[in-house]
Design a protein around this motif. Structure first.
Motif, PDB file in Angstrom:
ATOM      1  N   THR A  83       0.845  -1.197   0.000  1.00 16.45           N
ATOM      2  CA  THR A  83       0.000   0.000   0.000  1.00 16.45           C
ATOM      3  C   THR A  83       0.881   1.248   0.000  1.00 16.45           C
ATOM      4  OG1 THR A  83      -0.049   0.137   2.410  1.00 16.45           O
ATOM      5  CG2 THR A  83      -1.772  -1.193   1.349  1.00 16.45           C
ATOM      6  N   GLY A  84       0.289   2.368  -0.371  1.00 20.54           N
ATOM      7  CA  GLY A  84       1.017   3.624  -0.335  1.00 20.54           C
ATOM      8  C   GLY A  84       1.507   3.946   1.072  1.00 20.54           C
ATOM      9  N   GLU A  85       0.707   3.620   2.060  1.00 21.40           N
ATOM     10  CA  GLU A  85       1.081   3.886   3.460  1.00 21.40           C
ATOM     11  C   GLU A  85       2.311   3.079   3.856  1.00 21.40           C
ATOM     12  OE1 GLU A  85       0.993   6.051   6.714  1.00 21.40           O
ATOM     13  OE2 GLU A  85      -0.495   6.275   5.107  1.00 21.40           O
ATOM     14  N   LYS A  86       2.334   1.818   3.468  1.00 19.67           N
ATOM     15  CA  LYS A  86       3.481   0.963   3.784  1.00 19.67           C
ATOM     16  C   LYS A  86       4.740   1.473   3.076  1.00 19.67           C
ATOM     17  CE  LYS A  86       5.880  -2.776   4.903  1.00 19.67           C
ATOM     18  NZ  LYS A  86       6.408  -2.984   6.279  1.00 19.67           N
ATOM     19  N   GLN A  89       6.191   4.402   4.816  1.00 17.79           N
ATOM     20  CA  GLN A  89       6.951   3.976   5.994  1.00 17.79           C
ATOM     21  C   GLN A  89       8.348   3.514   5.603  1.00 17.79           C
ATOM     22  OE1 GLN A  89       5.579   4.325   9.171  1.00 17.79           O
ATOM     23  NE2 GLN A  89       7.718   4.027   9.759  1.00 17.79           N
ATOM     24  N   LEU A  90       8.433   2.752   4.488  1.00 18.65           N
ATOM     25  CA  LEU A  90       9.734   2.317   3.986  1.00 18.65           C
ATOM     26  C   LEU A  90      10.586   3.526   3.591  1.00 18.65           C
ATOM     27  CD1 LEU A  90       8.691  -0.703   1.717  1.00 18.65           C
ATOM     28  CD2 LEU A  90       9.974  -0.834   3.857  1.00 18.65           C
ATOM     29  N   ALA A  91       9.924   4.508   2.980  1.00 18.28           N
ATOM     30  CA  ALA A  91      10.634   5.725   2.567  1.00 18.28           C
ATOM     31  C   ALA A  91      11.197   6.463   3.779  1.00 18.28           C
ATOM     32  CB  ALA A  91       9.696   6.637   1.785  1.00 18.28           C
ATOM     33  N   HIS A  92      10.429   6.464   4.852  1.00 21.01           N
ATOM     34  CA  HIS A  92      10.865   7.148   6.080  1.00 21.01           C
ATOM     35  C   HIS A  92      11.974   6.372   6.788  1.00 21.01           C
ATOM     36  CE1 HIS A  92      10.620   7.995  10.448  1.00 21.01           C
ATOM     37  NE2 HIS A  92      10.443   9.253  10.051  1.00 21.01           N
ATOM     38  N   ASP A  93      11.814   5.054   6.833  1.00 25.85           N
ATOM     39  CA  ASP A  93      12.739   4.231   7.624  1.00 25.85           C
ATOM     40  C   ASP A  93      14.021   3.866   6.884  1.00 25.85           C
ATOM     41  OD1 ASP A  93      10.788   4.270   9.557  1.00 25.85           O
ATOM     42  OD2 ASP A  93      10.057   2.227   9.166  1.00 25.85           O
ATOM     43  N   ILE A  94      13.933   3.739   5.544  1.00 27.15           N
ATOM     44  CA  ILE A  94      15.081   3.196   4.797  1.00 27.15           C
ATOM     45  C   ILE A  94      15.617   4.162   3.759  1.00 27.15           C
ATOM     46  CG2 ILE A  94      15.864   1.287   3.317  1.00 27.15           C
ATOM     47  CD1 ILE A  94      13.607  -0.383   4.761  1.00 27.15           C
ATOM     48  N   HIS A  95      14.764   4.559   2.790  1.00 27.39           N
ATOM     49  CA  HIS A  95      15.221   5.484   1.740  1.00 27.39           C
ATOM     50  C   HIS A  95      14.004   6.104   1.057  1.00 27.39           C
ATOM     51  CE1 HIS A  95      17.179   7.103  -1.832  1.00 27.39           C
ATOM     52  NE2 HIS A  95      18.339   6.933  -1.211  1.00 27.39           N
ATOM     53  N   VAL A 103      10.388  -1.455  -7.550  1.00 24.32           N
ATOM     54  CA  VAL A 103      11.595  -2.245  -7.335  1.00 24.32           C
ATOM     55  C   VAL A 103      11.400  -3.308  -6.258  1.00 24.32           C
ATOM     56  CG1 VAL A 103      13.124  -0.382  -8.071  1.00 24.32           C
ATOM     57  CG2 VAL A 103      12.468  -0.557  -5.654  1.00 24.32           C
ATOM     58  N   PRO A 104      12.249  -4.334  -6.257  1.00 19.90           N
ATOM     59  CA  PRO A 104      12.233  -5.291  -5.150  1.00 19.90           C
ATOM     60  C   PRO A 104      12.346  -4.559  -3.810  1.00 19.90           C
ATOM     61  CG  PRO A 104      13.618  -6.117  -6.913  1.00 19.90           C
ATOM     62  CD  PRO A 104      13.219  -4.720  -7.304  1.00 19.90           C
ATOM     63  N   GLY A 105      11.496  -4.995  -2.893  1.00 23.01           N
ATOM     64  CA  GLY A 105      11.398  -4.298  -1.610  1.00 23.01           C
ATOM     65  C   GLY A 105      10.096  -3.540  -1.483  1.00 23.01           C
ATOM     66  N   THR A 106       9.385  -3.356  -2.611  1.00 24.40           N
ATOM     67  CA  THR A 106       8.078  -2.683  -2.568  1.00 24.40           C
ATOM     68  C   THR A 106       6.923  -3.664  -2.804  1.00 24.40           C
ATOM     69  OG1 THR A 106       8.146  -2.056  -4.932  1.00 24.40           O
ATOM     70  CG2 THR A 106       9.077  -0.495  -3.344  1.00 24.40           C
ATOM     71  N   HIS A 107       7.243  -4.960  -2.802  1.00 26.28           N
ATOM     72  CA  HIS A 107       6.213  -6.005  -2.925  1.00 26.28           C
ATOM     73  C   HIS A 107       6.061  -6.747  -1.596  1.00 26.28           C
ATOM     74  CE1 HIS A 107       8.057  -5.742  -7.027  1.00 26.28           C
ATOM     75  NE2 HIS A 107       6.804  -5.811  -7.429  1.00 26.28           N
ATOM     76  N   ASP A 108       4.872  -7.270  -1.370  1.00 28.68           N
ATOM     77  CA  ASP A 108       4.629  -8.125  -0.210  1.00 28.68           C
ATOM     78  C   ASP A 108       5.002  -9.553  -0.602  1.00 28.68           C
ATOM     79  OD1 ASP A 108       3.744  -9.523   1.993  1.00 28.68           O
ATOM     80  OD2 ASP A 108       1.879  -8.393   2.197  1.00 28.68           O
ATOM     81  N   VAL A 109       6.290  -9.845  -0.548  1.00 25.58           N
ATOM     82  CA  VAL A 109       6.795 -11.144  -0.994  1.00 25.58           C
ATOM     83  C   VAL A 109       6.378 -12.256  -0.034  1.00 25.58           C
ATOM     84  CG1 VAL A 109       8.855 -12.430  -1.688  1.00 25.58           C
ATOM     85  CG2 VAL A 109       8.733  -9.985  -2.115  1.00 25.58           C
ATOM     86  N   ALA A 110       6.207 -11.924   1.237  1.00 28.91           N
ATOM     87  CA  ALA A 110       5.757 -12.933   2.197  1.00 28.91           C
ATOM     88  C   ALA A 110       4.361 -13.431   1.829  1.00 28.91           C
ATOM     89  CB  ALA A 110       5.759 -12.354   3.608  1.00 28.91           C
TER      90      ALA A 110
END
Length: 293
Positions: A83-86, A89-95, A103-110
């Motif tokens: 989701t955009g919200e998730k 959060q990744l943008a805030h916490d990582i980059h 890109v890989p890292g923006t999919h719910d691979v689990a």
């Protein structure tokens, strides 16, 4: 079946020739391999943005359903975007670049892994997510794809599906303006590469057969992606809060995909069971196939 398919997908008349020469033989080869197994059969399909993955998978699915009476599920890696919200959060916490899907890292691979396990076990009564690119958010769960009976063959396509991670040496130098301006330290591309290695690559072994749609160069991607976005716009006229992109936005957007799209062009032939080489008009020019095992 073919006439109806061409009409439904608004395809040119010469698609008949493509289907007869390339898509039908591919479908028959997949069916032949499926018959040798006693379990669910997984097909992984790689191709850059706008290369025709969706049309190919839809055709193969319909052909196998109508011709061989199989239960086929078509899945796209795109449907597993967070989701955009998730992503915020990744943008805030990582980059900050992780706010943009792709890109890989923006999919719910689990979630993808859980669904692949269920499909392998021939389970039913569950749903596969769908992502709405026009709103840049997943569709409501009520609109997800329901699995109501055991599946015979799964066709799973994705622009980075099957792509191998890069080496530390390859990651050192920015490949475009986006990386130069917003990832000069390399933190984003290294995170993406690590996600690919740790979370995506382990799932590749679940695939029984790999097909690659090979673009002549990355230069085609912008043009193909423009066409893709126009089709999306045509389907969503009057949409409120639309996230459909304009041409300048798409030019920037494709830069997120450049590194791994080029990596796919350079390496996918090492693992693909079949490759459709495309020209800049997406015509298939060559189809070398590895021998079945």
């Amino acid at each position: 079946m073919l006439s109806t398919f061409i009409k439904q997908h608004n395809l040119p008349a010469n698609f008949r020739l493509t289907a007869a020469e390339h898509y039908q033989p591919l479908a028959e080869r997949i069916f032949s391999q499926f018959k040798k197994r006693s379990s669910t059969y997984f097909v992984g399909i790689n191709g850059c943005q706008g290369s025709g993955k969706s049309t190919l998978t839809d055709f193969v699915a319909e052909y196998l359903t109508k011709t061989h009476k199989l239960n086929i599920v078509v899945m796209s890696l795109d449907d597993f975007y967070f989701t955009g919200e998730k992503r915020k959060q990744l943008a805030h916490d990582i980059h900050p670049l992780l706010a943009t899907r792709g890109v890989p890292g923006t999919h719910d691979v689990a979630m993808l892994d859980r669904i692949l396990v269920k499909l392998k076990a021939k389970k039913t009564a569950f749903s596969i997510p769908r992502f709405n690119k026009a709103t840049d958010e997943p569709f409501p769960e009520a609109q997800w794809q329901e699995v109501k009976k055991p599946v015979d063959i799964i066709l799973l396509e994705g622009w980075c599906w099957g792509v191998k991670p890069q080496t530390a040496e390859q990651l050192k130098t920015p490949v475009n303006e986006l990386e130069l301006k917003f990832d000069s330290s390399g933190d984003w591309r290294n995170y993406v590469n690590q996600q690919l290695k740790n979370n995506y690559e382990p799932l590749y072994k679940k695939m029984d057969f790999w097909l690659a749609l090979q673009a002549p160069s990355f230069d085609c991607v912008y043009k193909w992606r423009l066409e893709q976005e126009q089709k999306l716009k045509d389907k969503n006229i009057g949409l409120q809060n639309s996230k459909i992109m304009e041409s300048t936005e798409i030019l920037n957007f494709t830069q997120y995909f450049q590194r791994l799209s080029v990596q796919a062009c350079l390496t996918i032939s090492q693992s693909a069971d079949a490759i459709f080489y495309l020209d800049d008009a997406r015509n298939i020019t060559n189809t070398p196939l590895m021998e079945d095992v």
